[in-house]
Design a protein around this motif. Structure first.
Motif: not given
Length: 113
Positions: A35-36, A70-71, A80-84, A101-103
């Motif tokens: 997502r990121f 993720r953060g 945790v999962d993150l939307d932003d 995570g998410g990159t």
């Protein structure tokens, strides 16, 4: 548009895999994109269609699987999962989060012939 460069790298990876594993056609590619990751999916789809013309992946279906951001929260010691990137922790509301995570952008699998 860095998506075109991503598509060129993706094609190169598929061509190398084809040589190493003896396949001559890719009919489907599944990508995991965080997502990121900063990837514009529609631009990636356009670039994929352009870059793969006349290649072993010409006409291949591109499937994009979104990987959540993720953060790790310093306040509640949880991942945790993150939307932003700037979202508070969904568990405790804390704002001290370390992205974990998410990159990523990864080839999940190829359907080949």
């Amino acid at each position: 548009m860095h998506e075109m460069a991503l598509c060129e790298s993706l094609l190169q990876a598929m061509e190398e895999a084809g040589r190493a594993n003896g396949f001559s056609r890719v009919s489907r590619v599944r990508l995991e994109i965080g997502r990121f990751a900063g990837v514009e999916v529609e631009a990636l789809r356009f670039g994929f269609d352009v870059v793969t013309r006349g290649s072993l992946a010409d006409g291949a279906e591109l499937v994009v699987l979104e990987v959540p951001g993720r953060g790790w929260c310093f306040d509640c010691n949880d991942t945790v999962d993150l939307d932003d990137r700037l979202s508070p922790c969904p568990h405790c509301g804390g704002s001290r989060l370390h992205p974990s995570g998410g990159t990523e952008m990864t080839i999940k699998d190829l359907e080949v012939e």
